[in-house]
Design a protein around this motif. Structure first.
Motif, mmCIF file in Angstrom:
data_model
loop_
_atom_site.group_PDB
_atom_site.id
_atom_site.type_symbol
_atom_site.label_atom_id
_atom_site.label_comp_id
_atom_site.label_asym_id
_atom_site.label_seq_id
_atom_site.Cartn_x
_atom_site.Cartn_y
_atom_site.Cartn_z
ATOM 1 N N UNK B 98 -7.783 13.561 -6.421
ATOM 2 C CA UNK B 98 -8.390 13.853 -5.363
ATOM 3 C C UNK B 98 -8.823 15.437 -5.403
ATOM 4 N N UNK B 137 -9.179 -2.277 7.273
ATOM 5 C CA UNK B 137 -9.896 -1.618 8.207
ATOM 6 C C UNK B 137 -8.653 -0.198 8.692
ATOM 7 N N UNK B 140 -4.656 4.049 5.549
ATOM 8 C CA UNK B 140 -4.910 5.362 5.877
ATOM 9 C C UNK B 140 -5.832 5.944 5.091
ATOM 10 N N UNK B 141 -5.803 5.752 3.787
ATOM 11 C CA UNK B 141 -6.615 6.489 2.718
ATOM 12 C C UNK B 141 -7.442 5.634 1.577
ATOM 13 N N UNK B 142 -8.300 6.279 1.280
ATOM 14 C CA UNK B 142 -9.251 5.593 0.214
ATOM 15 C C UNK B 142 -8.182 5.282 -0.869
ATOM 16 N N UNK B 145 -6.247 2.225 -0.753
ATOM 17 C CA UNK B 145 -6.981 0.953 -1.001
ATOM 18 C C UNK B 145 -7.170 0.800 -2.510
ATOM 19 N N UNK B 146 -7.587 1.875 -3.215
ATOM 20 C CA UNK B 146 -7.712 1.877 -4.709
ATOM 21 C C UNK B 146 -6.485 1.214 -5.310
#
Lengths: 182, 182
Positions: B98, B137, B140-142, B145-146
């Motif tokens: 990041x 939805x 908390x963080x992209x 999800x990844x």
């Protein structure tokens, strides 16, 4: 260095270096080293170190990751700085922790993106070595030996690399989504 | 914070935060986050955050690596702190950068080493979710999800994990070898 003291900040559970005057907390975190085993036609690129520690010993092109870059960008930058080589990353070969030094090393397997290499300012010499030619007694660091050994174990095998960022956010630069409400 | 200025130290090639009084250089390096996708019988352990940023949103047990530990130890510590769970690591699932935050995330795939879990002090709630139940939805963080998406892609498949330290130096605590002379 300022006259920091070791104190446990509010809400923390361990001592941190703290300035007793202004309250600044100098968090010490492990540092990330990014590097690559770069090969061409079965021969591996090694750099003879021009700087301490271990000046004169051979190692992989690798160094400390900088702010604002990804691990992949850092590995490519270090290969350019130390061996003046443009590399093509194939995947993550190893993740090593050197707890004694507070270091994590992310080591890629790579090939040449363009022909050519040369000693950068931190290298005395850069050479390609066949596997049987590697100067094991003159390798600078244990982790470089580990990575070379791992490279040989994986030679010719696909690297089921761990996932890196998805293409739509390859540099991890998108802001957090707005909270959508709970 | 002390009145640091930005200056390029001797021998360096970029500006660093430097104290004009004492010369202390505050190197800023990317920080390492260690975490895990922990599952049992196809259900995934998520923690609802009790702290900012993203309080009230769901995430993986993960946090900043500390000095003196390995990535594996850090991932196990965070799972214990945030979800009071003892985990068994299977391998590295993902390495995310990041760049915006100066962060590298090393995410493991893990199972339960012992039964039981509970909310630690930084979690409002800890739950197991089936894949179809994941509150996308409210993640908390992209990067969480990844990692969840990657976990699903790799479900039931062996992780050709990158090498970690060899057994004879599993924590990277051995000193450098004495230079043997060139």
């Amino acid at each position: 260095m300022p006259a920091f003291i070791r104190a446990i900040p509010d809400g923390d559970d361990r001592e941190r270096l703290t300035c007793p005057d202004c309250g600044f907390i100098a968090y010490e975190n492990p540092k990330i080293v990014v590097g690559s085993v770069v090969s061409a036609e079965g021969r591996i690129l090694l750099c003879r170190r021009a700087i301490e520690p271990r000046r004169g010993f051979w190692t992989l092109p690798a160094g400390f990751m900088e702010m604002g870059e990804t691990v992949e960008e850092g590995a490519r930058r270090e290969a350019w700085e130390e061996a003046q080589v443009r590399i093509a990353l194939e995947g993550v070969l190893a993740v090593y922790s050197i707890a004694r030094l507070g270091q994590v090393q992310v080591i890629f397997r790579a090939g040449f993106a363009e022909p050519g290499f040369a000693a950068g300012p931190e290298s005395l010499e850069v050479r390609l070595f066949g596997w049987e030619e590697i100067p094991w007694a003159e390798i600078a660091f244990p982790s470089a030996r580990w990575a070379l050994t791992r490279w040989q174990e994986m030679a010719g095998k696909p690297l089921a690399a761990p996932a890196t960022n998805p293409p739509e956010d390859a540099r991890g630069t998108r802001p957090l989504p707005q909270p959508a409400g709970l």
